[in-house]
Design a protein around this motif. Structure first.
Motif, PDB file in Angstrom:
ATOM      1  N   LYS A 153       0.833  -1.204   0.000  1.00 19.07           N
ATOM      2  CA  LYS A 153       0.000   0.000   0.000  1.00 19.07           C
ATOM      3  C   LYS A 153       0.871   1.259   0.000  1.00 19.07           C
ATOM      4  O   LYS A 153       0.612   2.213  -0.772  1.00 19.07           O
ATOM      5  CB  LYS A 153      -0.925  -0.027   1.216  1.00 19.07           C
TER       6      LYS A 153
ATOM      7  N   GLU B 264       0.976   4.104  -2.830  1.00 23.67           N
ATOM      8  CA  GLU B 264       0.721   5.524  -2.533  1.00 23.67           C
ATOM      9  C   GLU B 264       1.906   6.395  -2.964  1.00 23.67           C
ATOM     10  O   GLU B 264       1.727   7.506  -3.436  1.00 23.67           O
ATOM     11  CB  GLU B 264       0.445   5.694  -1.036  1.00 23.67           C
TER      12      GLU B 264
ATOM     13  N   GLU C  21       1.611   7.274  -6.414  1.00 22.58           N
ATOM     14  CA  GLU C  21       0.353   8.019  -6.635  1.00 22.58           C
ATOM     15  C   GLU C  21      -0.669   7.248  -7.443  1.00 22.58           C
ATOM     16  O   GLU C  21      -1.231   7.737  -8.414  1.00 22.58           O
ATOM     17  CB  GLU C  21       0.659   9.373  -7.299  1.00 22.58           C
TER      18      GLU C  21
ATOM     19  N   SER D 227      -6.917   5.998  -5.352  1.00 23.61           N
ATOM     20  CA  SER D 227      -7.409   5.318  -4.135  1.00 23.61           C
ATOM     21  C   SER D 227      -8.383   4.195  -4.451  1.00 23.61           C
ATOM     22  O   SER D 227      -8.445   3.197  -3.739  1.00 23.61           O
ATOM     23  CB  SER D 227      -8.070   6.334  -3.217  1.00 23.61           C
TER      24      SER D 227
END
Lengths: 272, 652
Positions: free
Chosen positions: B596, B600, B603, B606
């Protein structure tokens, strides 16, 4: 709607009939159409019956159609002119045939034989290497040299691929070097042959007692005389006059009617 | 009752008789009608004729006669009768096309008098027609009462036998120029020979072309010469091409003839003077009409069997007119010293076989004289100056002749064999050849040489001398096969388009080369890529991550289909491996938190992260709880895995 259908049904047989007639007409026209080969054979028959003038006219028909460029055709035209006792035009056509198929024995024989019948000879005063280069490069036509170059290039590409796939093999590396050398030589020959050696301005005298003047007017003094069958180079075109050069470096102006270029298509314009 | 039957019989007989009469009348009427359609005429082309002259007799049948036999003429005393030809034409009579057949005969009267050619029968369409009686007067204009027969008994067998028929293929029509006295006195005007020379005043060794032209109006077979011509004082070259004897039609003194140049000879006079040439006699066979009372002949002698099967032929001797030729002497003015009587238009070339030789080794000097004229009579060119340093052994000659448009040309080669008598720098003197140029009417002198020869001293023992003796006659000097005629090579029978063929081959090779070049570029790019991957393992993992993902995804499909619970564990591992490759991490001990955080950091949206989270959670639930799993659950996880893989590959 039913009336239209009825009418359509009534007209259907006529449509089929018209279509059938069209097909039959096409077949008949194609069956009787004269192909260059059939015209050529007809001309050969005239020649065999010693009607050389008729044979010549028939061969010229194929040339006039501009669809075929054949050494055999020019050779046979040369034979007709020879039999009609026209050495100049015979020589022009043998030269055309020789340019298209330079290794043909019969064409070379007739060319040399016809040259031997020309009453006068001209000493070749050009640089010694020009006739040598002409002789060796003239063994193939321009297109044949291009074909050889493309074959060499193909082999070079294959050799290069082999080098990429088997990088550490000595034989493959040698093969690549060899093909590279051959291809470069062939490329050089193609360029030299195309732009340096090929003499698009070569021509032949087709009349006897042709006067070469010092300028492109009849009143200019006569510098020399030419006979039927002499070979020369056209340097310049002015009106209906050609500036010519003989192999012994003599220069003069001659009326274009007395000269037949080997490549006539290059003399359509005003200047070369 | 009996009477009634008798009446009926009479009526039947009368009806039969009526119909029979009707049929007979119809047949007779039709016969008369068809007979009326055919007209027969027989006539001479003139009414008075000289003794020995020939007169044409024509039988013309107008109407549709179909195929019919040749009319048989009655025996006529004091006449020689020859059959010439049959011709068929169509005439328009009353708007209709009517066939017309003509049989032509030639009568040659032998005696003076008035003759009646009696009417005779001609059979056509199974009917007999009668010709009209014809009267003919034979007079003697020349005063002779009876002809003197020109026939001679042949004593030379025929050399050629060329059919000379009107059925032979003929060429273009042309009219012969009128020439003075072409015929011998009393010659047959229907068949004769004309002899012509292209010039009658010449210099010695200048070519005269003599032509024998046969002109005929009758069917004949030419059989060569009966008596050969006498050309004493002339060098002769045969120009006749017997294989290709050309026949054509021509007009002479207003009459149409079949013509052939049966012989052509090039004559070269050797000495000045005036010559009357006896041109010999020729032999031919002409067709003569058969006697009418010969039953066998009359059966076979029709157009079906042709004229050559059983036709009667008579041999004829054709005389020629003598020709006079004047041979001038060469002009004395400016006559060169080396002139030996050659005339024409010649060139000279010459060379020695070796310019550096050893003593006692032969040297061959070759002089070639070629051009227009009679090369046979050219004499050996003169070597100027004394031959002090050489012994001249022999001079060998060879001749090549050719005929170009009936003009004799040729090449004469002289080979002089020298033996040097001493060593050193020696000179073979200049060689001269003089001739009389016929075109310019002046003498010309040509020369070659002198030739410098370097002769080295050599051993002069006996073995060397033996060797040199053997070399005295080199191979070049031995006899070779002589070329009789030089001509161009014959026609090409088929042709191919050289330019188009070469263009096709070139374009094909161009495409092949383009393909090879493309292949080479692809191979080079792959090689380059492999090289980069070899030095950068993380990049390689990243590049091949999705490929590896797809392979593993395919492997777990079997477990999905079998609803094997291990599917969920393996599906999670497939995605773990994908992330490990993409982020260059170890797949072992990889947790969702690590993944995860990595996602992130690059980028990733979500919702994709949420999908991944859902995927892992569902897999863990399936692995670690005892919940009952339906096929639908398997399908959902499978679809989710596929979707996540595809999305991430686009984003990473």
């Amino acid at each position: 709607v039913s009336a239209r259908r009825r009418l359509k049904k009534q007209l259907q047989p006529f449509g089929v009939l018209a279509f059938s007639i069209g097909i039959v007409l096409c077949l008949i026209v194609s069956a009787f159409a004269q192909t260059p080969q059939s015209i050529f054979k007809q001309a050969n028959l005239y020649y065999e019956n010693k009607d050389y003038q008729k044979a010549l006219e028939t061969y010229e028909k194929i040339v006039a159609d501009n669809t075929v460029t054949s050494a055999d055709l020019f050779y046979n035209i040369g034979n007709c002119y020879f039999k009609l006792n026209d050495l100049g035009y015979a020589l022009v056509n043998y030269k055309r045939a020789h340019l298209l198929r330079p290794r043909d024995f019969f064409i070379k024989y007739n060319l040399v034989f016809t040259r031997s019948l020309v009453d006068y000879t001209i000493e070749d005063k050009r640089a010694w290497y020009i006739p040598v280069i002409e002789k060796w490069l003239g063994f193939f036509t321009d297109l044949e040299w291009s074909i050889l170059f493309l074959t060499g290039l193909g082999l070079l590409l294959v050799a290069w691929m082999c080098v990429l796939m088997f990088p550490n093999t000595t034989v493959v590396k040698s093969f690549k070097s060899f093909t590279l050398m051959i291809t470069l030589v062939l490329a050089l020959i193609v360029v030299v042959n195309k732009f340096v050696v090929t003499d698009f301005s070569s021509a032949v005298v087709v009349d006897n007692d042709v006067k070469a003047h010092s300028g492109p007017v009849s009143s200019e003094s006569i510098v020399f005389r030419l006979v039927q069958g002499l070979e020369l180079t056209i340097l310049e075109v002015r009106g209906d006059w050609y500036k010519i050069r003989l192999n012994n470096d003599s220069l003069g102006w001659v009326r274009s009617a007395h000269i037949q270029p080997v490549y006539p298509q290059f003399f359509q314009s005003e200047t070369i | 009752m009996k009477e009634l039957l008798l009446d009926i019989f009479k009526i039947k007989t009368a009806v039969r008789a009526f119909f029979l009469s009707l049929i007979c009348v119809s047949v007779l009427g039709l016969s008369c009608l068809s007979a009326q359609d055919i007209t027969v005429m027989a006539f001479f082309d003139k009414k008075t004729v000289d003794v020995d002259d020939e007169i044409k007799y024509t039988i013309k049948i107008v109407g549709d006669v179909g195929s019919m036999a040749r009319p048989q003429l009655p025996a006529i005393d004091d006449f020689d009768v020859y059959y010439i030809s049959r011709s068929t034409n169509f005439a328009f009579i009353g708007g209709k096309s009517v066939p017309e057949v003509q049989y032509s005969f030639v009568f040659v009267p032998q005696e003076v008098g008035t003759y009646r050619i009696p009417a005779f029968d001609i059979q056509a369409n199974n009917m007999i027609f009668k010709t009209d009686e014809t009267v003919l007067s034979v007079v003697s204009l020349s005063g002779s009462k009876k002809r003197s027969k020109p026939y001679r008994h042949p004593h030379v067998p025929s050399s050629t036998n060329i059919p000379f028929s009107k059925n032979s293929p003929v060429q273009n029509h042309e009219t012969l120029p009128q020439r003075p006295a072409p015929l011998t006195k009393g010659a047959d005007k229907n068949l004769f020979v004309m002899t012509t020379v292209d010039k009658d005043t010449v210099y010695p060794n200048e070519q005269i072309t003599l032509t024998y032209t046969l002109l005929t109006r009758v069917d004949l077979q030419y059989q060569g010469f009966d008596q050969e011509p006498d050309f004493k004082g002339f060098w002769i070259e045969e120009l006749t091409d017997e294989k290709n004897l050309v026949r054509d039609e021509t007009y002479f003194e207003g009459q149409r003839y079949l013509r052939a140049d049966v012989r052509k000879i090039a004559l070269f006079p050797t000495e000045p003077g005036t010559y009357a040439l006896d041109l010999g006699t020729l032999k031919a066979q002409v067709q003569k009409v058969a006697a009418p009372n010969d039953a066998v002949d009359s059966f076979f002698d029709d157009d079906f069997f042709g004229q050559s099967v059983l036709s009667k032929r008579e041999e004829r001797i054709l005389t020629t007119t003598p020709v006079s030729v004047t041979v001038l002497d060469f002009p004395l003015e400016n006559r060169p010293e080396h002139f030996k009587g050659a005339s024409g238009d010649f060139r000279i070339s010459g060379y020695v076989d070796n310019t550096q030789i050893k003593i006692n080794t032969p040297l061959v000097l070759t002089i070639v004289i070629e051009g227009k004229g009679n090369v046979e009579t050219i004499q050996t060119p003169v070597i100027s100056g004394p031959l002090n340093d050489f012994s001249l052994f022999e001079t060998k000659t060879s001749v090549e002749k050719s005929k170009v448009n009936e003009q004799m040309r040729g090449k004469k080669t002289f080979q002089y064999t020298f033996l040097p008598t001493r060593a050193g720098e020696l000179i073979v003197p200049e060689v001269f050849f003089a001739f009389f140029h016929l075109k310019y009417q002046k003498y010309m002198t040509l020369s070659r040489g002198p030739f410098s020869i370097s002769v080295a001293a050599g051993r002069s023992d006996s073995s060397d001398q033996e060797l040199s003796k053997k070399q005295i006659i080199p191979d070049e000097l031995k006899d070779t096969i002589r070329t009789e005629t030089l001509d161009i090579q014959y026609l090409k029978q088929t042709f191919r388009d050289d330019h188009a063929r070469s263009i096709r081959i070139r374009n094909f090779l161009f495409l092949i080369d383009a393909g090879l070049l493309a292949a080479l570029i692809i191979i080079a790019m792959r090689k380059r890529r492999e090289k980069i991957f070899a030095s950068n393992a993380s990049l390689r993992r990243k590049e091949y991550a999705y490929e590896s993902f797809r392979r593993q995804y395919k492997e777990i499909q079997k477990e999905r289909k079998n609803t094997d619970p291990r599917f969920f564990e393996r599906a999670a591992l497939v995605l773990d491996h994908y992330f490990a490759d993409k982020f260059d991490l170890s797949p072992y001990g990889l947790t969702w938190d690590v993944i995860k955080s990595q996602l992130e950091s690059v980028e990733i949206s979500s919702d994709v992260i949420a999908q991944c989270d859902t995927f892992y959670e569902t897999c863990n639930m399936a692995r670690f709880t005892s919940a009952q799993l339906s096929r639908n659950d398997y399908e959902e996880i499978d679809a989710l895995l596929k979707t996540i893989g595809a999305k991430l590959e686009k984003l990473l």
